[in-house]
Design an enzyme around this catalytic site. Structure first.
Site, PDB file in Angstrom:
ATOM      1  N   ASN A   9       9.427  13.995   8.917  1.00 40.61           N
ATOM      2  CA  ASN A   9       9.158  13.808   7.540  1.00 40.61           C
ATOM      3  C   ASN A   9       7.745  13.958   7.613  1.00 40.61           C
ATOM      4  O   ASN A   9       7.082  13.076   7.426  1.00 40.61           O
ATOM      5  CB  ASN A   9       9.780  12.567   7.216  1.00 40.61           C
ATOM      6  CG  ASN A   9       9.928  12.327   5.641  1.00 40.61           C
ATOM      7  OD1 ASN A   9       9.339  12.955   4.807  1.00 40.61           O
ATOM      8  ND2 ASN A   9      10.541  11.059   5.214  1.00 40.61           N
ATOM      9  N   ARG A  78      13.135  17.013   7.180  1.00 39.62           N
ATOM     10  CA  ARG A  78      13.538  16.470   5.782  1.00 39.62           C
ATOM     11  C   ARG A  78      12.703  17.123   4.794  1.00 39.62           C
ATOM     12  O   ARG A  78      11.345  17.253   4.664  1.00 39.62           O
ATOM     13  CB  ARG A  78      13.093  14.787   5.697  1.00 39.62           C
ATOM     14  CG  ARG A  78      13.573  14.589   4.167  1.00 39.62           C
ATOM     15  CD  ARG A  78      13.222  13.258   3.913  1.00 39.62           C
ATOM     16  NE  ARG A  78      13.454  12.715   2.460  1.00 39.62           N
ATOM     17  CZ  ARG A  78      12.757  12.035   1.951  1.00 39.62           C
ATOM     18  NH1 ARG A  78      11.497  11.528   2.249  1.00 39.62           N
ATOM     19  NH2 ARG A  78      13.341  11.783   0.654  1.00 39.62           N
ATOM     20  N   HIS A 167      17.445  11.769  -2.524  1.00 38.08           N
ATOM     21  CA  HIS A 167      17.888  10.756  -1.606  1.00 38.08           C
ATOM     22  C   HIS A 167      19.380  11.041  -1.309  1.00 38.08           C
ATOM     23  O   HIS A 167      19.947  10.043  -0.836  1.00 38.08           O
ATOM     24  CB  HIS A 167      17.792   9.180  -2.101  1.00 38.08           C
ATOM     25  CG  HIS A 167      16.672   8.567  -2.595  1.00 38.08           C
ATOM     26  ND1 HIS A 167      16.541   7.944  -3.761  1.00 38.08           N
ATOM     27  CD2 HIS A 167      15.151   8.777  -2.011  1.00 38.08           C
ATOM     28  CE1 HIS A 167      15.136   7.588  -3.571  1.00 38.08           C
ATOM     29  NE2 HIS A 167      14.589   8.287  -2.613  1.00 38.08           N
ATOM     30  N   ARG A 228       6.726   5.219  -9.901  1.00 35.19           N
ATOM     31  CA  ARG A 228       7.364   6.254 -10.853  1.00 35.19           C
ATOM     32  C   ARG A 228       8.049   5.435 -11.957  1.00 35.19           C
ATOM     33  O   ARG A 228       8.644   4.700 -11.693  1.00 35.19           O
ATOM     34  CB  ARG A 228       8.027   7.001 -10.281  1.00 35.19           C
ATOM     35  CG  ARG A 228       7.548   8.361  -9.376  1.00 35.19           C
ATOM     36  CD  ARG A 228       8.460   9.030  -8.800  1.00 35.19           C
ATOM     37  NE  ARG A 228       8.335   9.535  -7.381  1.00 35.19           N
ATOM     38  CZ  ARG A 228       9.168   9.548  -6.225  1.00 35.19           C
ATOM     39  NH1 ARG A 228      10.617   9.427  -6.729  1.00 35.19           N
ATOM     40  NH2 ARG A 228       8.877   9.558  -5.085  1.00 35.19           N
ATOM     41  N   GLU A 371      17.979   7.668   7.325  1.00 33.14           N
ATOM     42  CA  GLU A 371      18.005   9.214   7.023  1.00 33.14           C
ATOM     43  C   GLU A 371      17.659   9.829   8.132  1.00 33.14           C
ATOM     44  O   GLU A 371      17.986  10.997   8.435  1.00 33.14           O
ATOM     45  CB  GLU A 371      17.002   9.213   5.829  1.00 33.14           C
ATOM     46  CG  GLU A 371      17.317   8.917   4.691  1.00 33.14           C
ATOM     47  CD  GLU A 371      16.201   8.585   3.553  1.00 33.14           C
ATOM     48  OE1 GLU A 371      15.426   7.371   3.577  1.00 33.14           O
ATOM     49  OE2 GLU A 371      16.154   9.122   2.524  1.00 33.14           O
TER      50      GLU A 371
END
Ligand code: ADP
Length: 390
Positions: A9, A78, A167, A228, A371
């Protein structure tokens, strides 16, 4: 022989890696290389992603893991944005990389470092298949009513503008784990998955297929996040551009990096945010209230989308660990069949667990997301059983 997948990742300044046996789920090794390209560290930080990859390999070796002995059958990458066409786990060749480069403007903060990671890893491990797994994949078939922005249709088509959702690897994994935990077929469940990490998103899933999700064209839409803003009136962008003299880049950076819980409360980590609230910090308190309010608004909306939810599952750093967030997000929803068991909710257990009372109409769960394991399994799925014995 056991086969393993190296999952990478690659972010702008960090490289997370994990070596996972996709069949047993065993995590063989993992780590993170941080502060890539940080020139303020006096030469301590890896200058670029190639150097970071070497640091990762060196620390695997330090832990006694020789690359040749790990049984690696693939490298799983990813990738945040797959654009309109890339959604299945995809073996990366030069053409895929070119498509990813063309897509970079859709995800300017996320895809370029992933591309760098793929380029570097392909050079380091040229004999293994490199497989891109997209954060947008799960939401590819979102129903048109949920995927479409009500803007000029020609502009949207020309510029590939739609709600993509992100996601996805986590929402899919967690919804499958929830069904397995309850021992109820995925096909018969209406679910809401609440992924609250530094990034945050919520999805509504019927029979294993997503029908709504809170992130859109980019990972900025929806919930209030660590840094964010989530939803804002698009008018504020034009206003800041015209009146405050901010450039598009300034506004993008503000909305991505200096907004959300940090922008309001000065802190990204919820443990510290709670400490500040307890010490009477009103800005931290407001940040928390805005965060919870937005989350509740989305939960209400998704209950209306679904009609009712059989299961609501919290996951990721905040969702798995912060009992107060779960309590405040769901308080007062008894009329919708949603209740929490105070003691179960307060348990610090780290495994999958139910936190609603026995027999409540809606089951509320906490399920750790994984993940990396989901990416490793997606890679194994691409390779199939027979190819994995290398
Ligand atoms: P990312 O989106 O970077 O993968 P994570 O899912 O790891 O994020 O979530 C990280 C966030 O989880 C931290 O910033 C922090 O706010 C929150 N977190 C982690 N542990 C706890 C805890 N014990 N209590 C409350 N919040 C926590």
């Amino acid at each position: 022989m056991t086969r393993t997948v190296l999952v990478l990742n690659s972010g702008s300044s960090s490289l997370k890696y994990a070596v996972i046996d996709p069949d047993s789920g065993l995590l063989v090794a993992d780590g993170i290389v941080e502060r890539i390209g940080d020139s303020s560290s006096g030469g301590q930080s890896p200058p670029d992603h190639a150097a970071a990859m070497q640091v990762a390999f060196d620390s695997l070796a330090d832990d006694g893991h020789r690359l040749d002995d790990l049984g690696l059958v693939a490298v799983g990458h990813r990738v945040v944005h797959g654009g309109p066409d890339l959604y299945r786990p995809t073996v990366v060749d030069d053409a895929t990389l070119e498509t990813l480069r063309e897509l970079a403007p859709l995800a300017p903060l996320h895809n370029p470092p992933a591309i760098l990671g793929i380029e570097v890893a392909r050079r380091s491990l040229p004999d293994l298949p490199h497989i891109a797994v997209f954060d947008t994949a799960f939401f590819h078939d979102l129903p048109p009513a949920a995927a479409t922005y009500a803007i000029d249709a020609d502009v949207a088509e020309k510029w590939h503008i739609r709600r993509y959702g992100f996601h996805g690897t986590s929402h899919q994994y967690v919804s499958e784990q929830a069904a397995a935990f309850l021992d109820i077929p995925l096909e018969s469940l209406s679910q809401i998955v609440v992924h609250l990490g530094n990034g945050a998103s919520v999805s509504a899933i019927v029979g294993g297929r997503p029908v709504e999700t809170s992130m859109g064209l980019t990972p900025m839409e929806g919930l209030v996040m660590g840094t964010r803003s989530g939803d804002v009136d698009p008018g504020l962008i034009f206003y800041l551009w015209r009146e405050a003299g901010m450039s598009v880049e300034d506004i993008e950076t503000m909305l991505n990096r200096r907004s959300g819980v940090r922008g309001l409360g000065g802190e990204i980590d919820f443990r510290e945010l709670h400490r500040r609230i307890e010490s009477g910090d009103t800005a931290a308190h407001l940040a928390y209230e805005v965060y919870i309010h937005r989350l509740r608004k989305y939960l209400g909306a998704y209950l209306a989308v679904l009609g009712s939810a059989d299961v609501i599952t919290f996951t990721a750093g905040v969702g798995e660990n912060d009992a107060a967030v779960r309590r405040d997000a769901l308080s007062g929803l008894g009329a919708f069949g949603i209740e929490l068991d105070e003691h179960l909710n307060a348990s610090p257990a780290r495994t999958a667990r139910r936190i609603s009372p026995d027999g409540a109409p809606t089951t509320v769960l906490v399920i750790p997301t994984d993940e990396e394991l989901a990416i490793a399994r997606a890679c194994a799925g691409v390779l199939g059983g027979g190819l994995g014995d290398g």
